[in-house]
Design an enzyme around this catalytic site. Sequence first.
Site, PDB file in Angstrom:
ATOM      1  N   GLU A   1      -2.519 -38.177  24.030  1.00 41.72           N
ATOM      2  CA  GLU A   1      -2.526 -38.851  22.709  1.00 41.72           C
ATOM      3  C   GLU A   1      -1.937 -37.961  21.609  1.00 41.72           C
ATOM      4  OE1 GLU A   1      -6.402 -38.824  23.800  1.00 41.72           O
ATOM      5  OE2 GLU A   1      -7.285 -38.281  21.865  1.00 41.72           O
TER       6      GLU A   1
ATOM      7  N   LYS B   1      -0.553  -8.536  12.215  1.00 47.15           N
ATOM      8  CA  LYS B   1      -1.523  -7.560  11.700  1.00 47.15           C
ATOM      9  C   LYS B   1      -2.842  -7.791  12.424  1.00 47.15           C
ATOM     10  CE  LYS B   1      -3.220  -5.269   7.602  1.00 47.15           C
ATOM     11  NZ  LYS B   1      -3.292  -5.169   6.139  1.00 47.15           N
TER      12      LYS B   1
ATOM     13  N   TYR C   1      -7.625   0.272  -3.704  1.00 44.18           N
ATOM     14  CA  TYR C   1      -6.583   0.894  -4.534  1.00 44.18           C
ATOM     15  C   TYR C   1      -5.653  -0.200  -5.065  1.00 44.18           C
ATOM     16  CZ  TYR C   1      -4.833   0.137   0.127  1.00 44.18           C
ATOM     17  OH  TYR C   1      -4.536  -0.459   1.319  1.00 44.18           O
TER      18      TYR C   1
ATOM     19  N   THR D   1       1.433  -4.623   4.121  1.00 42.14           N
ATOM     20  CA  THR D   1       1.218  -5.026   5.512  1.00 42.14           C
ATOM     21  C   THR D   1       0.559  -6.406   5.636  1.00 42.14           C
ATOM     22  OG1 THR D   1      -0.897  -3.858   5.556  1.00 42.14           O
ATOM     23  CG2 THR D   1       1.037  -2.644   6.335  1.00 42.14           C
ATOM     24  N   ASP D   2      -0.065  -6.886   4.543  1.00 40.50           N
ATOM     25  CA  ASP D   2      -0.825  -8.141   4.651  1.00 40.50           C
ATOM     26  C   ASP D   2       0.038  -9.321   5.095  1.00 40.50           C
ATOM     27  OD1 ASP D   2      -3.060  -6.792   3.934  1.00 40.50           O
ATOM     28  OD2 ASP D   2      -3.286  -7.696   1.952  1.00 40.50           O
TER      29      ASP D   2
ATOM     30  N   THR E   1       0.821  -1.215   0.000  1.00 40.45           N
ATOM     31  CA  THR E   1       0.000   0.000   0.000  1.00 40.45           C
ATOM     32  C   THR E   1       0.852   1.260   0.000  1.00 40.45           C
ATOM     33  OG1 THR E   1      -1.842  -1.109   1.053  1.00 40.45           O
ATOM     34  CG2 THR E   1      -1.713   1.250   1.396  1.00 40.45           C
TER      35      THR E   1
ATOM     36  N   SER F   1       1.339  -7.478  -1.185  1.00 42.21           N
ATOM     37  CA  SER F   1       1.958  -8.575  -0.412  1.00 42.21           C
ATOM     38  C   SER F   1       1.001  -9.728  -0.143  1.00 42.21           C
ATOM     39  CB  SER F   1       2.557  -8.048   0.893  1.00 42.21           C
ATOM     40  OG  SER F   1       1.572  -7.889   1.879  1.00 42.21           O
TER      41      SER F   1
HETATM   42  N1  ASP Z   1      -2.702  -4.870   0.181  1.00 40.78           N
HETATM   43  C1  ASP Z   1      -1.612  -4.339   0.842  1.00 40.78           C
HETATM   44  C2  ASP Z   1      -0.417  -5.275   0.829  1.00 40.78           C
HETATM   45  O1  ASP Z   1       0.362  -5.231  -0.090  1.00 40.78           O
HETATM   46  C3  ASP Z   1      -1.970  -3.950   2.229  1.00 40.78           C
HETATM   47  C4  ASP Z   1      -0.975  -3.012   2.749  1.00 40.78           C
HETATM   48  O2  ASP Z   1       0.131  -2.891   2.285  1.00 40.78           O
HETATM   49  O3  ASP Z   1      -1.319  -2.313   3.728  1.00 40.78           O
HETATM   50  O4  ASP Z   1      -0.236  -6.058   1.723  1.00 40.78           O
END
Ligand code: ASP
Length: 364
Positions: free
Chosen positions: A322, A198, A53, A125-126, A39, A86
């Site tokens: 077990e 996250k 986006y 962030t993903d 992002t 990501s």
């Molecule tokens: N969709 C984004 C990513 O590349 C989310 C982010 O970066 O916050 O993970």
Amino acid sequence: MLNSPQTAYNGAATQGRIFLIMTDSAKLPKIVILGTGGTIVSSGDDPLKLTGYRIKGLNVETLLCAVPELQHFARIEAHQVANIDSSSMTFSIWLELGRAIEKAGDFGPPAADPDTAGIVVTHGTDTMEETAWFTHLTAKTQKPIVFTGAMRPATALSADGPLNLLNAVRIAADPKAAGRGVLVALNDVILSARDAMKISPTNAAAFGPNVQGPLGLIAGAEILWLGRPERAFGSETPFSIPKLAALEIPRVDIVYSHADDDGVMVRAACAAGARAIVHAGTGNGSIHCCTDEALADAADAGVLIIRASRVTTGAVTTGLAEWQERGYVPAGTLTPQKARVLAQLVVAEYGQVQSALAEAFSKY
Ligand code: ASP
């Protein structure tokens, strides 16, 4: 000031190129920024487009343009390693990033640079927590490696990327950051890669600790250090990028438990060739009675079983006798997605050896 002659707003076109921010002070530490997408380099149609986006052509170079203040803190060299969302991260990009980190630091051939004080990785962030954890386990250096990103696209009102990037560079340039393993720093909070998770799909305060709590905080112009990772990492592990690059990447699946679970997904994972299964169980890694047999069959067939939990904080313990007899390994405080990364590294290094898996989960 950027030294690139013209702007090439395209990840592929920038791969292999080096971008520099010029500064008057040769005394400033050198920080290498490695861009992978996310992002932080995404664009929406207007400043109010805070979701929905895409990456449309911005890259690590545009990030540097957005934050000229970086020149007050470091001599910057930047490279584009990848430019993806990501959510589509792969093991091969982890290896590519691992090689770029080795090249940028003083800890690996072929073009090691003893001059580099620290490394910043910009990342979506993903899956940042998975890439950071992989890097924490494999990067053989004491130098700071700081992951950062953004929750709002570069085009957004109050985009959070520029300040996150500036802070990540300040952290990487701080000698006190050394020896703390890979760090994840967003929204003024510095977490260990082992602990970072996250916790919000949309909020700028998107990352929280799993159990340990922040290793540091950004408070205005200050960096306050609060802790270090307890577990072994980096040079203390047998996992290394050159070795992994030559090995087969093992398939490890995560199977998420729920009411009405019936073991179908466990059997599907085995049929797909899983060498290990992370069972994201309920509570303390509990197993639905209708899935129990499928997991036992998988273990009998040599598939390694890790008992993790769909509960996002706390520790999974050994549980029923077990489960222990069948060799299931509790994930401890690792989330299912982090347990999966560790299991991949163990299976790549040792094969499907239960004792190696159990040892790794107790050490790292
Ligand atoms: N969709 C984004 C990513 O590349 C989310 C982010 O970066 O916050 O993970």
